[in-house]
Design a protein around this motif. Structure first.
Motif, PDB file in Angstrom:
ATOM      1  N   VAL A  49       0.860  -1.182   0.000  1.00  0.00           N
ATOM      2  CA  VAL A  49       0.000   0.000   0.000  1.00  0.00           C
ATOM      3  C   VAL A  49       0.901   1.238   0.000  1.00  0.00           C
ATOM      4  O   VAL A  49       1.903   1.263   0.710  1.00  0.00           O
ATOM      5  N   PRO A  50       0.587   2.264  -0.795  1.00  0.00           N
ATOM      6  CA  PRO A  50       1.424   3.475  -0.817  1.00  0.00           C
ATOM      7  C   PRO A  50       1.557   4.089   0.580  1.00  0.00           C
ATOM      8  O   PRO A  50       0.615   4.060   1.382  1.00  0.00           O
ATOM      9  N   TYR A  51       2.733   4.656   0.850  1.00  0.00           N
ATOM     10  CA  TYR A  51       3.026   5.200   2.173  1.00  0.00           C
ATOM     11  C   TYR A  51       1.969   6.206   2.634  1.00  0.00           C
ATOM     12  O   TYR A  51       1.563   6.195   3.799  1.00  0.00           O
ATOM     13  N   GLY A  52       1.511   7.085   1.754  1.00  0.00           N
ATOM     14  CA  GLY A  52       0.509   8.082   2.150  1.00  0.00           C
ATOM     15  C   GLY A  52      -0.747   7.445   2.733  1.00  0.00           C
ATOM     16  O   GLY A  52      -1.305   7.940   3.705  1.00  0.00           O
ATOM     17  N   GLU A  53      -1.179   6.327   2.156  1.00  0.00           N
ATOM     18  CA  GLU A  53      -2.350   5.608   2.669  1.00  0.00           C
ATOM     19  C   GLU A  53      -2.029   4.925   3.995  1.00  0.00           C
ATOM     20  O   GLU A  53      -2.856   4.906   4.910  1.00  0.00           O
ATOM     21  N   ARG A  54      -0.833   4.330   4.100  1.00  0.00           N
ATOM     22  CA  ARG A  54      -0.439   3.691   5.367  1.00  0.00           C
ATOM     23  C   ARG A  54      -0.381   4.731   6.479  1.00  0.00           C
ATOM     24  O   ARG A  54      -0.811   4.478   7.607  1.00  0.00           O
ATOM     25  N   ARG A  55       0.162   5.904   6.171  1.00  0.00           N
ATOM     26  CA  ARG A  55       0.281   6.966   7.176  1.00  0.00           C
ATOM     27  C   ARG A  55      -1.102   7.421   7.628  1.00  0.00           C
ATOM     28  O   ARG A  55      -1.334   7.618   8.820  1.00  0.00           O
ATOM     29  N   GLN A  58      -3.813   5.648   7.705  1.00  0.00           N
ATOM     30  CA  GLN A  58      -4.340   4.588   8.564  1.00  0.00           C
ATOM     31  C   GLN A  58      -3.659   4.588   9.930  1.00  0.00           C
ATOM     32  O   GLN A  58      -4.296   4.310  10.949  1.00  0.00           O
ATOM     33  N   LEU A  59      -2.358   4.896   9.962  1.00  0.00           N
ATOM     34  CA  LEU A  59      -1.625   4.976  11.233  1.00  0.00           C
ATOM     35  C   LEU A  59      -2.193   6.107  12.096  1.00  0.00           C
ATOM     36  O   LEU A  59      -2.424   5.925  13.294  1.00  0.00           O
ATOM     37  N   GLU A  60      -2.413   7.260  11.505  1.00  0.00           N
ATOM     38  CA  GLU A  60      -2.985   8.384  12.246  1.00  0.00           C
ATOM     39  C   GLU A  60      -4.378   8.040  12.760  1.00  0.00           C
ATOM     40  O   GLU A  60      -4.720   8.362  13.907  1.00  0.00           O
ATOM     41  N   THR A  66      -5.922   7.802  16.668  1.00  0.00           N
ATOM     42  CA  THR A  66      -7.162   8.498  17.046  1.00  0.00           C
ATOM     43  C   THR A  66      -8.195   7.514  17.571  1.00  0.00           C
ATOM     44  O   THR A  66      -8.760   7.712  18.658  1.00  0.00           O
ATOM     45  N   ASP A  67      -8.468   6.454  16.808  1.00  0.00           N
ATOM     46  CA  ASP A  67      -9.512   5.492  17.178  1.00  0.00           C
ATOM     47  C   ASP A  67      -9.243   4.805  18.511  1.00  0.00           C
ATOM     48  O   ASP A  67     -10.174   4.520  19.258  1.00  0.00           O
ATOM     49  N   HIS A  68      -7.986   4.521  18.802  1.00  0.00           N
ATOM     50  CA  HIS A  68      -7.643   3.790  20.027  1.00  0.00           C
ATOM     51  C   HIS A  68      -7.150   4.714  21.142  1.00  0.00           C
ATOM     52  O   HIS A  68      -6.796   4.225  22.220  1.00  0.00           O
ATOM     53  N   GLY A  69      -7.112   6.014  20.893  1.00  0.00           N
ATOM     54  CA  GLY A  69      -6.657   6.960  21.915  1.00  0.00           C
ATOM     55  C   GLY A  69      -5.279   6.611  22.453  1.00  0.00           C
ATOM     56  O   GLY A  69      -5.045   6.698  23.655  1.00  0.00           O
TER      57      GLY A  69
END
Length: 190
Positions: free
Chosen positions: A113-119, A121-123, A127-130
């Protein structure tokens, strides 16, 4: 495909990968860039694994703060010492994991997956898991002026070694092969 580049901080630590179990329950694994498992030396990260979802693989930097700054020397001691000293150090000088890439989420591999998409999802994961200490999201920007201010504004303390430049469209390549690093240089006039 975008050719935009992303800039993030290069920290003074060990590059490491965090694995959470998938699909069966199990312990968090912390692996060095050279393949050694280090979770036994960093029990505070194992204890904090409950914050992380299963089937997760994070690439990042393992750091230790000592006397208000990142200390590579203390990090090295954490890896080497055993016995009572090893048991005492996590309380006195806890480790943190600064995540800069997401390699797997919910058991789904993201290496192509391109880095921009991975990043992105990482962000979203943070957020989702606090997620909070000892888990830290490495700051990133596409603005060169903002990145130029980070060595003093992000941490307010020494410990960063410069900037890392990643292409937003690139797939994951292990190690530093896909990264362009710009080291910070300190100069003193005499």
């Amino acid at each position: 495909m975008s050719h935009e580049t992303a800039l993030s901080l290069e920290n003074d630590g060990y590059q490491a990968i965090v694995f959470t179990p998938w699909p069966a329950p199990g312990p968090l694994l912390l692996q060095s860039r050279r393949g050694s498992f280090m979770q036994g030396r960093f029990p505070e990260l194992v204890d904090a694994a409950a914050q992380l979802p299963d089937g997760l693989v994070l690439d990042g930097e393992l750091v230790v703060w000592a006397e208000g700054q990142m200390s590579f020397e203390v990090l090295q001691r954490r890896v080497v010492f055993g016995g009572r000293t090893a048991a005492r150090l996590p309380k006195e000088m806890p480790a943190h994991f600064i995540a800069f890439d997401l390699l797997q989420l919910a058991g789904q591999e993201l290496l192509h997956v391109p880095y921009g998409e991975r990043r992105a999802q990482l962000e979203q994961l943070f957020t989702d898991h606090g997620l909070s200490a000892p888990w830290t999201l490495c700051p990133e920007t596409t603005d060169v002026a903002t990145a130029g201010e980070w060595p003093t504004s992000w941490t307010q303390v020494p410990g960063d070694e410069g900037l890392v430049n990643r292409g937003s469209g690139q797939r994951y390549l292990p190690g530093a092969r896909a990264l362009y690093k710009v080291r910070r240089r300190n100069a003193t006039e005499l």
